[in-house]
Scaffold this motif. Structure first.
Motif, PDB file in Angstrom:
ATOM      1  N   ALA A  51     -28.027  -8.222 -40.771  1.00  0.00           N
ATOM      2  CA  ALA A  51     -28.045  -7.662 -39.421  1.00  0.00           C
ATOM      3  C   ALA A  51     -26.644  -7.531 -38.843  1.00  0.00           C
ATOM      4  N   LEU A  52     -25.754  -8.462 -39.196  1.00  0.00           N
ATOM      5  CA  LEU A  52     -24.389  -8.454 -38.673  1.00  0.00           C
ATOM      6  C   LEU A  52     -23.461  -7.518 -39.430  1.00  0.00           C
ATOM      7  N   ALA A  53     -23.818  -7.136 -40.636  1.00  0.00           N
ATOM      8  CA  ALA A  53     -22.910  -6.376 -41.499  1.00  0.00           C
ATOM      9  C   ALA A  53     -22.301  -5.143 -40.831  1.00  0.00           C
ATOM     10  N   PRO A  54     -23.059  -4.340 -40.071  1.00  0.00           N
ATOM     11  CA  PRO A  54     -22.441  -3.157 -39.461  1.00  0.00           C
ATOM     12  C   PRO A  54     -21.397  -3.490 -38.388  1.00  0.00           C
ATOM     13  N   PHE A  55     -21.356  -4.729 -37.943  1.00  0.00           N
ATOM     14  CA  PHE A  55     -20.463  -5.105 -36.847  1.00  0.00           C
ATOM     15  C   PHE A  55     -19.276  -5.953 -37.303  1.00  0.00           C
ATOM     16  N   LEU A  56     -19.222  -6.262 -38.592  1.00  0.00           N
ATOM     17  CA  LEU A  56     -18.132  -7.051 -39.156  1.00  0.00           C
ATOM     18  C   LEU A  56     -17.454  -6.212 -40.229  1.00  0.00           C
ATOM     19  N   ALA A  57     -16.325  -5.606 -39.880  1.00  0.00           N
ATOM     20  CA  ALA A  57     -15.691  -4.623 -40.763  1.00  0.00           C
ATOM     21  C   ALA A  57     -15.390  -5.187 -42.135  1.00  0.00           C
ATOM     22  N   ASP A  58     -14.962  -6.445 -42.196  1.00  0.00           N
ATOM     23  CA  ASP A  58     -14.595  -7.059 -43.469  1.00  0.00           C
ATOM     24  C   ASP A  58     -15.531  -8.203 -43.843  1.00  0.00           C
ATOM     25  N   GLY A  59     -16.741  -8.174 -43.326  1.00  0.00           N
ATOM     26  CA  GLY A  59     -17.681  -9.243 -43.622  1.00  0.00           C
ATOM     27  C   GLY A  59     -17.267 -10.546 -42.969  1.00  0.00           C
ATOM     28  N   PHE A  60     -17.670 -11.649 -43.540  1.00  0.00           N
ATOM     29  CA  PHE A  60     -17.398 -12.976 -42.981  1.00  0.00           C
ATOM     30  C   PHE A  60     -16.084 -13.571 -43.484  1.00  0.00           C
ATOM     31  N   ASP A  61     -15.497 -12.970 -44.491  1.00  0.00           N
ATOM     32  CA  ASP A  61     -14.330 -13.551 -45.136  1.00  0.00           C
ATOM     33  C   ASP A  61     -13.182 -13.724 -44.152  1.00  0.00           C
ATOM     34  N   GLY A  62     -12.740 -14.972 -43.986  1.00  0.00           N
ATOM     35  CA  GLY A  62     -11.620 -15.281 -43.112  1.00  0.00           C
ATOM     36  C   GLY A  62     -11.955 -15.396 -41.642  1.00  0.00           C
ATOM     37  N   LEU A  63     -13.210 -15.202 -41.257  1.00  0.00           N
ATOM     38  CA  LEU A  63     -13.584 -15.315 -39.851  1.00  0.00           C
ATOM     39  C   LEU A  63     -13.687 -16.778 -39.434  1.00  0.00           C
ATOM     40  N   ASP A  64     -13.276 -17.050 -38.197  1.00  0.00           N
ATOM     41  CA  ASP A  64     -13.539 -18.343 -37.571  1.00  0.00           C
ATOM     42  C   ASP A  64     -14.896 -18.251 -36.886  1.00  0.00           C
ATOM     43  N   VAL A  65     -15.836 -19.084 -37.333  1.00  0.00           N
ATOM     44  CA  VAL A  65     -17.221 -19.004 -36.866  1.00  0.00           C
ATOM     45  C   VAL A  65     -17.628 -20.340 -36.258  1.00  0.00           C
ATOM     46  N   CYS A  66     -18.194 -20.284 -35.060  1.00  0.00           N
ATOM     47  CA  CYS A  66     -18.769 -21.461 -34.410  1.00  0.00           C
ATOM     48  C   CYS A  66     -20.290 -21.313 -34.404  1.00  0.00           C
TER      49      CYS A  66
END
Length: 278
Positions: A51-66
């Motif tokens: 569901a999030l894929a269209p809103f995360l240009a580079d996926g989850f890689d390197g994101l800070d996630v809480c």
């Protein structure tokens, strides 16, 4: 279920005692051995990542996630496996201890913070590209305006908030009836729904702290709380399946559950909201 007037602090404390006991039961019932496979992700995160894929240009890689209300960390660590730097937040010390133990066993890095989600901004260091919560979370919270303020405070500019949760309409249904019948309030009035139940949503174990408190929140309240905190809604969806069996009449579909065929188009089971902090 009884409708009761109770302050937030005693209700929260009763809920914490219940969830402290659930942690050990869920360690046994969640099938944690599956995570020994380094490619394994929780079913929840597999659905949410799509569901999030269209809103995360580079996926989850390197994101800070809480991850708010992370419980024993299976979803948090699944996000870590997708490449995120993760911080899990929960009010239950036993749940976070279980999460930390699982992370250590799997060799995954994660930060764990014990705090009430309504105080998360003050307790959690730093800011985040993504604040994530899913599933079965916000009925445990009384004040969604305060909740949304925490989320906005945790996000850096341009950051994304994601929630998938049980639909408030499904929560208003009588789970024991042989047809779709409304039983519980859809709209809240500030009072809590008090439950006494020794069981939990997975496994056969029981708890001794059986009393819990929840609050109904219509979909409009969720959306308006996020808008009121300064977030911009970019997507909302409603789904026809749940990742747990809300009613004995629900039938398995993969790892989820759905209503009998004749009723599947009559009532939503989940909602999803994606919002941006400009």
């Amino acid at each position: 279920m009884d409708q009761v007037d109770i302050g937030w602090e005693p209700a929260r404390e009763a809920n914490r005692e219940n969830w402290d006991e659930r942690a050990a039961l869920h360690v046994e019932a969640y099938g944690l051995d599956a995570y020994d496979d380094p490619t394994h992700l929780s079913e929840v995160v597999r659905a949410d990542a799509a569901a999030l894929a269209p809103f995360l240009a580079d996926g989850f890689d390197g994101l800070d996630v809480c991850h708010l209300q992370c419980h024993i960390g299976t979803d948090t660590l699944s996000l870590a496996r997708l490449g995120a730097r993760v911080t899990g937040v929960d009010f239950s010390r036993p749940a976070l201890d279980a999460a930390a133990a699982l992370a250590g066993r799997l060799g995954l890095e994660a930060t764990w913070v014990q705090t009430d989600v309504l105080d998360a901004r003050a307790a959690v260091a730093g800011d985040f590209d993504l604040v994530y919560t899913s599933i079965g979370t916000i009925t445990w919270l009384k004040d969604l305006d305060r909740w949304a303020t925490q989320i906005a405070g945790l996000l850096r500019p341009g950051g994304t908030f994601y929630i998938r949760d049980g639909h408030p309409l499904v929560y208003s249904l009588d789970e024991e009836r042989d047809e779709l019948v409304l039983r519980y309030p859809y709209f809240g009035d500030g009072s809590a729904q008090a439950w006494d139940d020794p069981g939990t949503y997975v496994g056969d174990g029981t708890v001794t702290h059986t009393r819990t408190y929840e609050w109904p929140h219509p979909l409009s309240e969720v959306v308006n709380a996020l808008i009121g905190a300064g977030l911009r809604i970019v997507r909302m969806d409603e789904g026809k399946t749940l990742p747990w069996r809300f009613s004995p009449r629900m039938t398995p579909v993969g790892e989820d559950f759905e209503w009998p065929r004749a009723e599947r188009d009559l009532v939503p089971c989940t909602f999803t909201v994606i919002a941006i902090k400009d």
